[in-house]
Structure formats: structure tokens, C-alpha cells
Enzyme design. Sequence first.
Site, PDB file in Angstrom:
ATOM      1  N   SER A 187      74.796  28.843  70.203  1.00 27.96           N
ATOM      2  CA  SER A 187      74.102  30.139  70.124  1.00 27.96           C
ATOM      3  C   SER A 187      73.814  30.609  68.699  1.00 27.96           C
ATOM      4  O   SER A 187      73.087  31.594  68.537  1.00 27.96           O
ATOM      5  CB  SER A 187      74.897  31.209  70.858  1.00 27.96           C
ATOM      6  OG  SER A 187      74.651  31.082  72.230  1.00 27.96           O
ATOM      7  N   LYS A 233      70.232  30.984  68.070  1.00 30.60           N
ATOM      8  CA  LYS A 233      69.431  32.032  68.729  1.00 30.60           C
ATOM      9  C   LYS A 233      68.725  32.982  67.756  1.00 30.60           C
ATOM     10  O   LYS A 233      67.532  33.253  67.924  1.00 30.60           O
ATOM     11  CB  LYS A 233      70.281  32.799  69.745  1.00 30.60           C
ATOM     12  CG  LYS A 233      70.577  31.956  70.987  1.00 30.60           C
ATOM     13  CD  LYS A 233      71.430  32.694  71.992  1.00 30.60           C
ATOM     14  CE  LYS A 233      71.485  31.926  73.290  1.00 30.60           C
ATOM     15  NZ  LYS A 233      72.782  31.660  73.825  1.00 30.60           N
ATOM     16  N   TYR A 269      65.278  24.800  74.949  1.00 30.48           N
ATOM     17  CA  TYR A 269      66.464  25.639  74.735  1.00 30.48           C
ATOM     18  C   TYR A 269      67.704  24.748  74.530  1.00 30.48           C
ATOM     19  O   TYR A 269      68.465  24.942  73.577  1.00 30.48           O
ATOM     20  CB  TYR A 269      66.648  26.601  75.922  1.00 30.48           C
ATOM     21  CG  TYR A 269      67.967  27.312  75.872  1.00 30.48           C
ATOM     22  CD1 TYR A 269      68.198  28.328  74.954  1.00 30.48           C
ATOM     23  CD2 TYR A 269      69.022  26.924  76.704  1.00 30.48           C
ATOM     24  CE1 TYR A 269      69.435  28.947  74.871  1.00 30.48           C
ATOM     25  CE2 TYR A 269      70.256  27.525  76.631  1.00 30.48           C
ATOM     26  CZ  TYR A 269      70.465  28.542  75.714  1.00 30.48           C
ATOM     27  OH  TYR A 269      71.693  29.142  75.625  1.00 30.48           O
ATOM     28  N   TYR A 302      79.101  38.205  71.602  1.00 34.99           N
ATOM     29  CA  TYR A 302      79.406  38.279  73.032  1.00 34.99           C
ATOM     30  C   TYR A 302      79.959  39.680  73.377  1.00 34.99           C
ATOM     31  O   TYR A 302      79.560  40.660  72.775  1.00 34.99           O
ATOM     32  CB  TYR A 302      80.375  37.154  73.445  1.00 34.99           C
ATOM     33  CG  TYR A 302      79.921  35.779  73.005  1.00 34.99           C
ATOM     34  CD1 TYR A 302      78.685  35.275  73.409  1.00 34.99           C
ATOM     35  CD2 TYR A 302      80.702  34.995  72.176  1.00 34.99           C
ATOM     36  CE1 TYR A 302      78.268  34.014  73.014  1.00 34.99           C
ATOM     37  CE2 TYR A 302      80.285  33.725  71.783  1.00 34.99           C
ATOM     38  CZ  TYR A 302      79.065  33.251  72.202  1.00 34.99           C
ATOM     39  OH  TYR A 302      78.649  32.018  71.802  1.00 34.99           O
ATOM     40  N   VAL A 354      79.425  28.655  71.080  1.00 33.93           N
ATOM     41  CA  VAL A 354      80.576  28.106  71.808  1.00 33.93           C
ATOM     42  C   VAL A 354      81.110  26.800  71.230  1.00 33.93           C
ATOM     43  O   VAL A 354      82.154  26.321  71.646  1.00 33.93           O
ATOM     44  CB  VAL A 354      80.270  27.916  73.314  1.00 33.93           C
ATOM     45  CG1 VAL A 354      80.156  29.243  74.026  1.00 33.93           C
ATOM     46  CG2 VAL A 354      79.047  27.054  73.526  1.00 33.93           C
TER      47      VAL A 354
HETATM   48  N1  GLU Z   1      74.093  26.111  74.935  1.00 29.44           N
HETATM   49  C1  GLU Z   1      75.037  27.116  75.294  1.00 29.44           C
HETATM   50  C2  GLU Z   1      74.720  27.683  76.663  1.00 29.44           C
HETATM   51  O1  GLU Z   1      73.611  27.958  76.943  1.00 29.44           O
HETATM   52  C3  GLU Z   1      75.049  28.190  74.249  1.00 29.44           C
HETATM   53  C4  GLU Z   1      76.093  29.219  74.530  1.00 29.44           C
HETATM   54  C5  GLU Z   1      76.667  29.876  73.313  1.00 29.44           C
HETATM   55  O2  GLU Z   1      76.889  29.257  72.275  1.00 29.44           O
HETATM   56  O3  GLU Z   1      76.888  31.094  73.407  1.00 29.44           O
HETATM   57  O4  GLU Z   1      75.571  27.867  77.469  1.00 29.44           O
END
Ligand code: GLU
Length: 314
Positions: A64, A67, A189, A241, A259
Site C-alpha cells: 500500500s 497507493k 493494482y 489503516y 502490509v
Molecule cells: N496488495 C495488498 C492488498 O491489496 C495491499 C494491502 C496493504 O498494503 O495495505 O491487500
Amino acid sequence: MLDDLPNTLQSIHDRERVRSDGQVATYIPELAKADPDTFCIAVTFVDGTSHVVGDEHAAFTLQSTAKPLVFGQALQIVGRKLTVSLTGVEPTGSSFSSMVGLDEIGRPLNPMVNAGAIVTASLMPGSTPEDRFEHVRAAVATYTNQDTTIDEAVYRSEKRTGDRNRALGYLLKDKGTIEGDVEETLDLYFRSCALRATTQGLANAAATLANYGLNPHTNERVVDETYIKDILVVMLMNGMYNYAGRWAYEVGLPAKSGVSGAIMAVVPGIMGIAVYSPKLDTYGNSTRGLAVCRDLVQRYDLHMFGSTMHPRNP
Ligand code: GLU
């Protein structure tokens, strides 16, 4: 004020290395193979000076932490009005992969949750899936100052098991929030999340945001200055989060967690901070990463509402 930073980073690393709480993410099976003891801290200043301690050669998938970078590209390509109308800027108060992260008209609440990042992926330019991926890869390479590639094993592992993201993708298509081939958008993604960097590379990305969109090493512009506040605001509100509120209270810096165990934090106009260590707390944030950021902010008074950031100067 930050003259003793190299020694400080070393002493924080020595202290936090023995921390044992947290669990490596397993829901993407390949991530479970990460060495839980890997630990690296890196800082890049906006003048390009860098400091790194720990496992500096360890590369990890951005997950993430990609993002905000992809959100920046969406702003750059389709503009603020359309991007924000499709992804929103509200906090979710629910987990990153939540199905609840959509409002009543089927719009994700913000681009830092998976639904919002699937939308920003759908906005990438190019006439083929490869072109669109190359756009993201090249932007990430400019941010990190590293010639990034994807971790094929992590990418395939997530693609095979990512049914919740798949469900979100089809829901977004059903609501008309994304257009085109859902599987192609999901593939982009998943590939964005599987792009690799070292901790130094992630600190460079954070420093590029701190430097208002210019890579401090190369002076290459990756996103227009006008969009930096859009990116930093959603990072501050949603980057950590369900811990985002406590993070804003305790640390008070725009940040993003992934994550894989990566955290990047931005001290606008000053520096980017990155920490990698794969053991996560129950919110999904690296336990060592949180400890390092809390310590640095307290020690140097870096909270965005602290007096160092806003000296009393009529
Ligand atoms: N590729 C992970 C997912 O979509 C990213 C989640 C994250 O790092 O928060 O679950």
C-alpha cells in the site's frame, strides 16, 4: 537541529532491533516467507543527503505504500476534480480491504484503501495493459530513484488469492465508478503493490513528496507541486489503516503503511523517513516502524503542529 541524526538512527535501530511483537502478514501467502528480523531505517533530506541503518540491501514489495504515488499519477493525468469525484477524501474508519469503504453512490471513501486504489489504477494512461503498468513503474522508479521491477512471486500469490479485491473491483464496475476490463485493472493494482524498493528507495519517495514533487537526487519532477497537498492530506487522514487517528495524534505526519512491513512518512520541506520491518501489529502497521517514527517525532519535535514546524515568527 538534526545534526546528530545518523547517531540517533543507529541508537534507535539498536534499541528496536530486539523488539519481538507483531506478526508477518500471511493473507498473501508469499509475504509469509519474509524474514521477521529484517529491519532498516532510512532518511532522505530534500537536499538529497541520505542516512540508512540496518539491512539496507533488503528489498520488499511496496504494497500500500504505492497507493499515494499512484494517486498522484491519477491527479496528474485526469486532474483533481475527476480523481476526487471518483475516489473521495473521507476517512473510512475501517480496514484497508473493507467492503464498507464505499459511500452510498459506490464511490470509495479515499484512495488509500484498496477500493480507492483500484479506482486510481483504472485511471492510468496507455493503450495496452503493459503501457499502463509501465507508466506506474516509471513513476515509482522516479520517486524511489531505483530501477524498480515487480516481485513475480508476490504478484502471482496475490493475484491467485486476492478475491476480496476482485469483489471490490466488480462492485466498482457495477456502480460505474470504474470502466473497462475489471481483471486488467486488478492486474495493474496487484502489480503496483508488488513493485519492489529498498528502504532507501522508499525514503527517497517520501523525500520527493517532502520536496513538493521533485526527486531530491535528480531534480526530476514526478508530480506537480499543486497536487502535493492532495496526496499529503489523504496520507495524514488515511495512511495508517484504522490507526490513522492515533497516528495523527501521536506522530502527526503524512504517512503510508504497507502490509509488507513498510512505512513512509513525510516531513514537508525537510525530509522523508522510511522504515522496513515485516512484523505487523493488529492494524497492519510495522511494529518497529511505528516505534521508530514515534521516537523520531518526539525527539526532534516533528509533529506537524509542533512548535519546531511552526516557529513563532510574526
Ligand atoms: N496488495 C495488498 C492488498 O491489496 C495491499 C494491502 C496493504 O498494503 O495495505 O491487500
